[in-house]
Design an enzyme around this catalytic site. Structure first.
Site, PDB file in Angstrom:
ATOM      1  N   GLU A 185      -6.641   4.385   8.264  1.00  0.00           N
ATOM      2  CA  GLU A 185      -6.483   5.813   7.962  1.00  0.00           C
ATOM      3  C   GLU A 185      -7.771   6.381   7.386  1.00  0.00           C
ATOM      4  OE1 GLU A 185      -2.904   5.547   5.627  1.00  0.00           O
ATOM      5  OE2 GLU A 185      -1.763   5.069   7.434  1.00  0.00           O
ATOM      6  N   GLU A 213      -4.764  -5.225  10.965  1.00  0.00           N
ATOM      7  CA  GLU A 213      -3.818  -4.115  11.100  1.00  0.00           C
ATOM      8  C   GLU A 213      -4.083  -3.366  12.393  1.00  0.00           C
ATOM      9  OE1 GLU A 213      -2.063  -3.011   7.010  1.00  0.00           O
ATOM     10  OE2 GLU A 213      -3.659  -1.630   7.507  1.00  0.00           O
ATOM     11  N   HIS A 268      -9.356   0.663   5.484  1.00  0.00           N
ATOM     12  CA  HIS A 268      -8.036   0.947   6.080  1.00  0.00           C
ATOM     13  C   HIS A 268      -8.235   1.907   7.257  1.00  0.00           C
ATOM     14  CE1 HIS A 268      -3.939   2.381   6.596  1.00  0.00           C
ATOM     15  NE2 HIS A 268      -3.551   1.310   5.918  1.00  0.00           N
ATOM     16  N   SER A 324       3.948  -2.136  10.343  1.00  0.00           N
ATOM     17  CA  SER A 324       5.392  -2.095  10.549  1.00  0.00           C
ATOM     18  C   SER A 324       6.099  -3.420  10.235  1.00  0.00           C
ATOM     19  CB  SER A 324       5.708  -1.622  11.976  1.00  0.00           C
ATOM     20  OG  SER A 324       5.179  -0.321  12.173  1.00  0.00           O
ATOM     21  N   LYS A 343       0.085   4.262  -0.275  1.00  0.00           N
ATOM     22  CA  LYS A 343      -0.584   5.444   0.298  1.00  0.00           C
ATOM     23  C   LYS A 343      -0.394   6.648  -0.642  1.00  0.00           C
ATOM     24  CE  LYS A 343       0.331   3.477   4.776  1.00  0.00           C
ATOM     25  NZ  LYS A 343       0.178   3.634   6.216  1.00  0.00           N
ATOM     26  N   GLY A 382       2.408   2.166  10.621  1.00  0.00           N
ATOM     27  CA  GLY A 382       3.237   3.356  10.429  1.00  0.00           C
ATOM     28  C   GLY A 382       3.993   3.809  11.664  1.00  0.00           C
ATOM     29  N   ASN A 426       0.860  -1.185   0.000  1.00  0.00           N
ATOM     30  CA  ASN A 426       0.000   0.000   0.000  1.00  0.00           C
ATOM     31  C   ASN A 426       0.897   1.235   0.000  1.00  0.00           C
ATOM     32  OD1 ASN A 426      -1.802   2.046   0.536  1.00  0.00           O
ATOM     33  ND2 ASN A 426      -2.230   1.409   2.646  1.00  0.00           N
TER      34      ASN A 426
HETATM   35  C1  PEP Z   1      -0.539   0.083   6.097  1.00  0.00           C
HETATM   36  O1  PEP Z   1      -0.647   1.272   5.862  1.00  0.00           O
HETATM   37  O2  PEP Z   1      -1.430  -0.708   5.713  1.00  0.00           O
HETATM   38  C2  PEP Z   1       0.638  -0.388   6.824  1.00  0.00           C
HETATM   39  C3  PEP Z   1       0.666  -1.606   7.275  1.00  0.00           C
HETATM   40  O3  PEP Z   1       1.656   0.536   7.008  1.00  0.00           O
HETATM   41  P1  PEP Z   1       3.122   0.245   7.617  1.00  0.00           P
HETATM   42  O4  PEP Z   1       3.627  -1.037   6.986  1.00  0.00           O
HETATM   43  O5  PEP Z   1       3.924   1.417   7.206  1.00  0.00           O
HETATM   44  O6  PEP Z   1       2.959   0.099   9.078  1.00  0.00           O
END
Ligand code: PEP
Length: 260
Positions: free
Chosen positions: A104, A174, A102, A219, A13, A180, A11
């Protein structure tokens, strides 16, 4: 994990530029091993060129080795919804997958579980496979409400489309506190929630429970991926930050390809 083909989905973003997008697609499009499914989800405006580049770099007769996903979709099929992009448009531009729910989007754009369920249904109706994200906040985890939150987000979609619709879907666990932040869930924490999600679907359909791929996101990096991806109910990862680094993302793909 051997039962299910692992998946690594990137992703991006709202990052990058046309040039970076093209460089990354070219590198990812060169993957030869298809023992794990690899999906990239660039920003919408880069989907068309990404689709063309992946088409050019396809290396097998049965189609692309790397598939394309979108990061968002309208829950309406068409109409006067300024700024929105429909599922049929995404299909037209070569997408197979779309991320829905998601954190976000839930957090910053007010997407309720009801809207997420409608996005899931519309995406499927138009031929896309939704990647449904679920996850708890740090406060919910500390209050021991993780399972309650996950069940609520999952049930909102099940109530709308039914358990059998998960025959054509991916789930991504997640945890918000890991997305993030650089602080991943431990393999044990991820496994515990993944097993819970699988069990919940299995209660209605053991077939779906067994078959559904559940990705971990938050992460993930080359140093922690092997331990996460080798958990029995973790079928790969949804990757944010690291998906913008070609060599690290490709390293994650090969870890998923070799995970047992
Ligand atoms: C995400 O945005 O779905 C995600 C897992 O981000 P990150 O790997 O940067 O934590």
């Amino acid at each position: 994990m051997a039962l299910r083909r692992p998946m690594v989905a990137g992703n991006w973003k709202m990052n990058g530029s046309r040039q970076l997008a093209e460089e990354l697609v070219k590198k990812f499009g060169r993957l030869k091993d298809d023992s794990a499914e690899v999906v990239i989800c660039p920003p919408t405006v880069y989907l068309e060129s990404a689709s063309k580049l992946l088409e050019q770099s396809k290396q097998s007769l049965d189609g692309r080795l790397v598939r394309l996903g979108a990061q968002n979709v309208s829950h309406h099929e068409f109409g006067a919804y300024t700024g929105e992009v429909s599922a049929s448009m995404l299909r037209e531009f070569g997408c197979n997958y779309v991320i829905v729910g998601h954190s976000e989007r839930r957090r910053m754009y007010g997407e309720t579980s009801d809207i997420v369920a409608n996005k899931f249904a519309t995406a499927q109706k138009m031929g896309l496979t939704p990647i449904l994200c679920v996850g708890e906040s740090l406060a919910a985890r500390e209050a021991r409400r993780t399972f309650e939150v996950i069940a609520g987000e999952l049930d909102a979609v099940i109530e709308k489309v039914g358990t059998m619709a998960f025959d054509n879907a991916i789930i991504a666990y997640e945890p918000l506190w890991a997305v993030g932040t650089g602080k991943s869930a431990t393999p044990e924490q991820a496994q515990e929630v993944h097993a819970f999600i699988r069990q919940r679907l299995s209660e209605v359909s053991p077939f779906i429970g067994e078959k559904i791929r559940i990705l971990y996101g938050g992460s993930v990096k080359p140093s922690n991926a092997a331990d996460l991806f080798s958990q029995p109910d973790v079928d790969g990862g949804l990757i944010g930050g690291v998906s913008l680094n070609a060599s690290e993302f490709l390293a994650l793909c090969s870890i998923a390809m070799n995970a047992e």
